[in-house]
Design a protein around this motif. Structure first.
Motif, PDB file in Angstrom:
ATOM      1  N   ILE A 264       0.789  -1.136  -0.146  1.00 48.82           N
ATOM      2  CA  ILE A 264      -0.087  -0.028   0.033  1.00 48.82           C
ATOM      3  C   ILE A 264       0.895   1.156  -0.078  1.00 48.82           C
ATOM      4  N   ALA A 265       0.652   1.931  -0.858  1.00 46.44           N
ATOM      5  CA  ALA A 265       1.480   3.464  -1.066  1.00 46.44           C
ATOM      6  C   ALA A 265       0.977   4.541  -1.276  1.00 46.44           C
ATOM      7  N   SER A 266       1.459   5.579  -0.917  1.00 48.82           N
ATOM      8  CA  SER A 266       0.813   6.943  -1.174  1.00 48.82           C
ATOM      9  C   SER A 266       0.888   7.184  -2.678  1.00 48.82           C
ATOM     10  N   LEU A 267      -0.033   7.972  -3.118  1.00 49.09           N
ATOM     11  CA  LEU A 267       0.039   8.705  -4.497  1.00 49.09           C
ATOM     12  C   LEU A 267       1.550   8.981  -5.353  1.00 49.09           C
ATOM     13  N   ASP A 268       2.492   9.346  -4.312  1.00 47.16           N
ATOM     14  CA  ASP A 268       3.755   9.803  -4.731  1.00 47.16           C
ATOM     15  C   ASP A 268       4.742   8.392  -4.466  1.00 47.16           C
TER      16      ASP A 268
ATOM     17  N   TYR B 141       5.177   6.358  -1.751  1.00 50.08           N
ATOM     18  CA  TYR B 141       5.950   6.171  -0.360  1.00 50.08           C
ATOM     19  C   TYR B 141       5.085   4.992   0.332  1.00 50.08           C
ATOM     20  N   ILE B 142       5.795   4.174   0.689  1.00 55.40           N
ATOM     21  CA  ILE B 142       5.025   2.951   1.744  1.00 55.40           C
ATOM     22  C   ILE B 142       4.953   3.546   3.340  1.00 55.40           C
ATOM     23  N   ALA B 143       5.981   4.578   3.495  1.00 57.11           N
ATOM     24  CA  ALA B 143       5.853   5.010   5.200  1.00 57.11           C
ATOM     25  C   ALA B 143       6.440   6.566   5.072  1.00 57.11           C
ATOM     26  N   ASP B 144       5.842   7.254   5.750  1.00 53.70           N
ATOM     27  CA  ASP B 144       6.074   8.695   5.753  1.00 53.70           C
ATOM     28  C   ASP B 144       7.724   8.866   6.536  1.00 53.70           C
ATOM     29  N   GLU B 145       8.252  10.069   6.633  1.00 57.95           N
ATOM     30  CA  GLU B 145       9.430  10.165   6.867  1.00 57.95           C
ATOM     31  C   GLU B 145       9.691   9.828   8.348  1.00 57.95           C
ATOM     32  N   GLN B 146       8.523   9.740   9.332  1.00 59.65           N
ATOM     33  CA  GLN B 146       8.872   9.128  10.469  1.00 59.65           C
ATOM     34  C   GLN B 146       8.917   7.490  10.594  1.00 59.65           C
ATOM     35  N   GLY B 147       8.297   6.981   9.522  1.00 58.40           N
ATOM     36  CA  GLY B 147       8.156   5.706   9.404  1.00 58.40           C
ATOM     37  C   GLY B 147       6.885   5.162   9.833  1.00 58.40           C
ATOM     38  N   ARG B 148       6.095   6.067   9.865  1.00 56.73           N
ATOM     39  CA  ARG B 148       4.490   5.833  10.107  1.00 56.73           C
ATOM     40  C   ARG B 148       3.879   5.502   8.753  1.00 56.73           C
ATOM     41  N   PHE B 149       2.780   4.573   8.849  1.00 56.31           N
ATOM     42  CA  PHE B 149       1.812   4.209   7.947  1.00 56.31           C
ATOM     43  C   PHE B 149       0.509   3.933   8.183  1.00 56.31           C
ATOM     44  N   ASP B 150      -0.095   4.810   9.470  1.00 52.02           N
ATOM     45  CA  ASP B 150      -1.058   4.804   9.861  1.00 52.02           C
ATOM     46  C   ASP B 150      -2.069   5.276   8.689  1.00 52.02           C
ATOM     47  N   TRP B 151      -1.670   6.172   7.849  1.00 47.95           N
ATOM     48  CA  TRP B 151      -2.561   6.464   6.751  1.00 47.95           C
ATOM     49  C   TRP B 151      -2.970   5.505   5.536  1.00 47.95           C
ATOM     50  N   SER B 152      -2.268   4.425   5.833  1.00 46.62           N
ATOM     51  CA  SER B 152      -2.467   3.512   4.677  1.00 46.62           C
ATOM     52  C   SER B 152      -3.349   2.206   5.155  1.00 46.62           C
ATOM     53  N   MET B 153      -4.078   2.355   6.508  1.00 47.38           N
ATOM     54  CA  MET B 153      -4.853   1.369   6.970  1.00 47.38           C
ATOM     55  C   MET B 153      -5.947   1.071   5.883  1.00 47.38           C
ATOM     56  N   PRO B 154      -6.189  -0.454   5.329  1.00 47.97           N
ATOM     57  CA  PRO B 154      -7.346  -0.319   4.607  1.00 47.97           C
ATOM     58  C   PRO B 154      -8.778  -0.460   5.295  1.00 47.97           C
TER      59      PRO B 154
ATOM     60  N   LEU C 160       2.752  12.287   0.228  1.00 46.16           N
ATOM     61  CA  LEU C 160       3.601  12.420   1.497  1.00 46.16           C
ATOM     62  C   LEU C 160       4.661  13.405   1.289  1.00 46.16           C
ATOM     63  N   GLY C 161       5.283  13.286   0.311  1.00 46.86           N
ATOM     64  CA  GLY C 161       6.508  14.282  -0.239  1.00 46.86           C
ATOM     65  C   GLY C 161       7.685  13.517  -0.004  1.00 46.86           C
ATOM     66  N   CYS C 162       7.821  12.668   1.059  1.00 42.47           N
ATOM     67  CA  CYS C 162       9.086  11.817   1.431  1.00 42.47           C
ATOM     68  C   CYS C 162       8.917  10.746   2.230  1.00 42.47           C
TER      69      CYS C 162
END
Length: 189
Positions: free
Chosen positions: A9-13, A15-28, A150-152
């Motif tokens: 699961i990835a962001s539109l740009d 990324y599979i995790a944000d710069e802090q390593g979080r992926f809570d935005w990707s919960m299906p 996410l940008g990075c």
């Protein structure tokens, strides 16, 4: 011969995790999770890097939790009954059933596994997937694009990997997630 599938699961740009390593935005949500479960039913063995394995072990034993939502219980049952290979130079013991630890990724061993099983294999973790892509082992990429940029952060595909992909399937979900299934063609490793 079976397929080796890299799914994330990835962001539109990308990324599979944000710069802090979080992926809570990707919960299906339930619809996406049920679709992922249906895809996972064909998997006989998961190949994980240590960090992805440590994230996924949260599912260990949850199949015994009667209070779990049905879609999560379904996935937990698959987790408990699927073989796992973890590639790690530092992990001493596995914290899940049906798991073995390998110190180094061995492309020839993965080829043998693909030849000797009738169920697909899945590779989890972008760094391990990069090794498998460079070795020409990945047959398909399954990407779930989430409606967020996410940008990075940690990328779905590592820098320096160029592969040709063929779109095999696609699906849109009510929450804005888009599933893309690609066949992997030749690559410039």
């Amino acid at each position: 011969m079976t397929n080796l599938i890299y799914s994330a699961i990835a962001s539109l740009d990308g990324y599979i995790a944000d710069e802090q390593g979080r992926f809570d935005w990707s919960m299906p949500d339930e619809e996406v999770h049920a679709f992922i479960n249906d895809l996972q039913r064909q998997i006989g063995t998961y190949l994980f890097g240590r960090r992805m394995y440590e994230v996924m072990t949260a599912w260990e034993g949850l199949s015994n939790d009667a209070g779990l939502p049905a879609v999560e219980h379904d996935f937990a049952t698959m987790w408990d009954t699927t073989d796992k290979v973890v590639y790690s130079r530092t992990l001493e013991t596995a914290s899940s059933a049906r798991t073995r630890i390998e110190r180094n990724f061995a492309p020839d061993e993965v080829r043998r596994m693909k030849d000797e099983t009738d169920r697909d294999l899945a590779v989890g973790g972008s760094e391990l997937a990069a090794e498998a892509l460079r070795a020409g082992l990945v047959d398909e990429c399954h990407l779930f694009l989430s409606p967020i940029a996410l940008g990075c952060g940690k990328r779905f595909l590592a820098d320096g990997i160029r592969i040709e992909l063929e779109l095999l399937d696609e699906r849109r979900f009510g929450n804005g997630v888009v599933y893309l299934r690609y066949g992997v063609g030749k690559s410039d490793r």
